[in-house]
Design an enzyme around this catalytic site. Structure first.
Site, mmCIF file in Angstrom:
data_model
loop_
_atom_site.group_PDB
_atom_site.id
_atom_site.type_symbol
_atom_site.label_atom_id
_atom_site.label_comp_id
_atom_site.label_asym_id
_atom_site.label_seq_id
_atom_site.Cartn_x
_atom_site.Cartn_y
_atom_site.Cartn_z
ATOM 1 N N THR A 145 1.022 -1.061 0.039
ATOM 2 C CA THR A 145 -0.156 -0.030 -0.106
ATOM 3 C C THR A 145 1.045 1.282 -0.021
ATOM 4 O O THR A 145 2.072 1.168 0.554
ATOM 5 C CB THR A 145 -0.909 0.114 1.356
ATOM 6 O OG1 THR A 145 -2.007 -1.065 1.151
ATOM 7 C CG2 THR A 145 -1.696 1.310 1.555
ATOM 8 N N ASP A 176 -8.683 -2.523 4.094
ATOM 9 C CA ASP A 176 -9.047 -1.263 4.994
ATOM 10 C C ASP A 176 -8.508 0.206 4.318
ATOM 11 O O ASP A 176 -8.949 1.027 4.858
ATOM 12 C CB ASP A 176 -7.988 -1.374 6.240
ATOM 13 C CG ASP A 176 -6.359 -1.590 5.654
ATOM 14 O OD1 ASP A 176 -5.969 -2.550 4.983
ATOM 15 O OD2 ASP A 176 -5.601 -0.522 5.958
HETATM 16 N N1 ASP Z 1 -3.977 -3.206 3.568
HETATM 17 C C1 ASP Z 1 -4.018 -3.380 2.264
HETATM 18 C C2 ASP Z 1 -5.234 -4.305 2.000
HETATM 19 O O1 ASP Z 1 -5.400 -4.931 2.866
HETATM 20 C C3 ASP Z 1 -2.817 -4.090 1.869
HETATM 21 C C4 ASP Z 1 -1.481 -3.670 2.466
HETATM 22 O O2 ASP Z 1 -1.469 -2.421 2.774
HETATM 23 O O3 ASP Z 1 -0.328 -4.135 2.124
HETATM 24 O O4 ASP Z 1 -5.506 -4.040 0.852
#
Ligand code: ASP
Length: 275
Positions: A145, A176
Site C-alpha cells: 500500500t 482497510d
Molecule cells: N492494507 C492493504 C489491504 O489489505 C494491503 C497492504 O497494505 O499491504 O488491501
C-alpha cells in the site's frame, strides 16, 4: 522483502518527501500534499498501488484509496475501482464534488469518467510488477500500500492511502485502505495511514483506534504499539505512519519491513525500507 535491492524506492521516497516539504513550506495544504505524494506513488509503478497493482483472482485490477482532511473531517474514498490511473485523485474528487464519502465499483468509475480523471487505456499493457515482487509471487498472500500523512503550516493535518490490495485477493474484496477509520484517519490532533493485512486492520479498528487512544491521553508511540499488538494477536501484520499536531512523526511496523520516508522542520529527509 528483506535482501532485495530497494535503493530505487528509497531514492524515490526521498525525492517525494523533499518535494512535499517544499510544497508545505510554500504554503500548500496538508490535503494537497498527501494527495500529490500518493498520486506520484500510484503513477510510477514501483509500489503495490495504481500502476504497480496486480490482478485479483478473476484476472483484473481493482483498486482502493481514501483521503481525509483533519480540520474539516471531510473525506473521500473509492473502493474496487477499475481502470483509473490515480484512485487517490478520484477519492479526492468524491470528497470535493459529492455529498458522499465513498463510491465503489461501477459507480466509482462512472464518477471518474464524468469528472475527467485519467483512465487506463489498455490494462493488459499498463500494469507492471512493483519493485521487489516477482511474477511467481503474484498469487501468494503478499500485499502493499502507499500512504502519506502531513501537517501544514496552518496546523492542518491530512492522511491518504492507496492500494492494489492483497495479492491474490478475491474479486470484489475490499480491505482497510479505502475505509475512513481503519485505513485512513485525520482529525485536529493526528493523521494516520495504515498498511498491512486489511482484514486484521479492520478488525482492530486501525487508524481511528490510534486516534482514540491518543485523544484519551496515550502517547502516539504507545497507541501505535497497542494497535499493532492487537493486529498481531488477530493473526495479521501491519505498518503505520502517524503525524501529530505538534509535528511528531511516528512510523512503526510489525511486518517484515516498511518502505518509508520522513522529513520535518527539525530533521532532514530520511528514507529507508527494512531496517
Ligand atoms: N492494507 C492493504 C489491504 O489489505 C494491503 C497492504 O497494505 O499491504 O488491501
Amino acid at each position: 522483502m528483506a535482501g532485495r535491492d530497494y535503493s530505487v524506492v528509497e531514492d524515490h521516497l526521498r525525492e517525494l518527501a523533499t518535494e512535499g516539504e517544499s510544497r508545505l513550506k510554500a504554503g500548500a495544504s496538508a490535503l494537497d500534499v498527501v494527495e500529490y505524494a500518493v498520486a506520484e506513488m500510484e503513477t510510477c509503478g514501483m509500489y503495490v498501488a495504481g500502476k504497480g497493482s496486480a490482478p485479483n483472482t478473476a484476472g483484473y485490477v481493482e483498486l482502493d484509496a481514501s483521503i481525509m482532511d483533519g480540520a474539516s473531517r471531510e473525506a473521500g474514498a473509492v473502493a474496487a475501482i477499475v481502470g483509473v490511473v490515480n484512485p487517490i485523485c478520484v477519492a479526492r474528487g468524491v470528497l470535493r464534488a459529492t455529498p458522499h464519502v465513498m463510491l465503489a465499483g461501477q459507480g466509482a468509475l462512472a464518477f471518474a469518467m464524468l469528472e475527467g480523471f485519467g483512465l487506463v487505456e489498455n490494462p493488459d499493457d499498463y500494469y507492471v510488477l512493483p519493485v521487489g515482487v516477482y511474477e511467481h509471487e503474484l498469487y501468494e498472500q503478499k500485499h502493499g500500500t502507499v500512504g502519506a500523512a502531513a501537517l501544514d503550516t496552518a496546523g492542518g493535518l491530512a492522511a491518504a492511502t492507496s492500494t492494489g490490495g492483497t495479492l491474490g485477493k478475491l474479486e470484489g474484496r475490499i480491505g482497510d485502505s479505502p475505509l475512513i477509520g481503519p485505513g485512513t484517519w485525520a482529525d485536529d490532533d493526528i493523521a494516520v495511514s495504515f498498511t498491512g493485512t486489511g482484514e486484521h486492520i479492520i478488525r482492530s479498528g486501525g487508524a481511528i483506534s490510534i486516534a482514540h487512544k491518543v485523544a484519551a491521553g496515550a502517547s502516539a508511540q504507545v497507541a501505535i504499539d497497542e494497535v499493532l499488538a492487537e493486529i498481531e494477536r488477530l493473526g495479521g501484520d501491519a505498518g503505520v505512519i502517524v503525524v501529530t499536531r505538534d509535528g511528531q512523526i511516528e512510523m512503526a511496523y510489525n511486518s517484515d519491513g516498511m518502505k518509508r520516508a520522513a522529513v520535518s522542520a527539525s530533521s532532514p529527509v530520511h528514507a529507508t525500507t527494512f531496517e
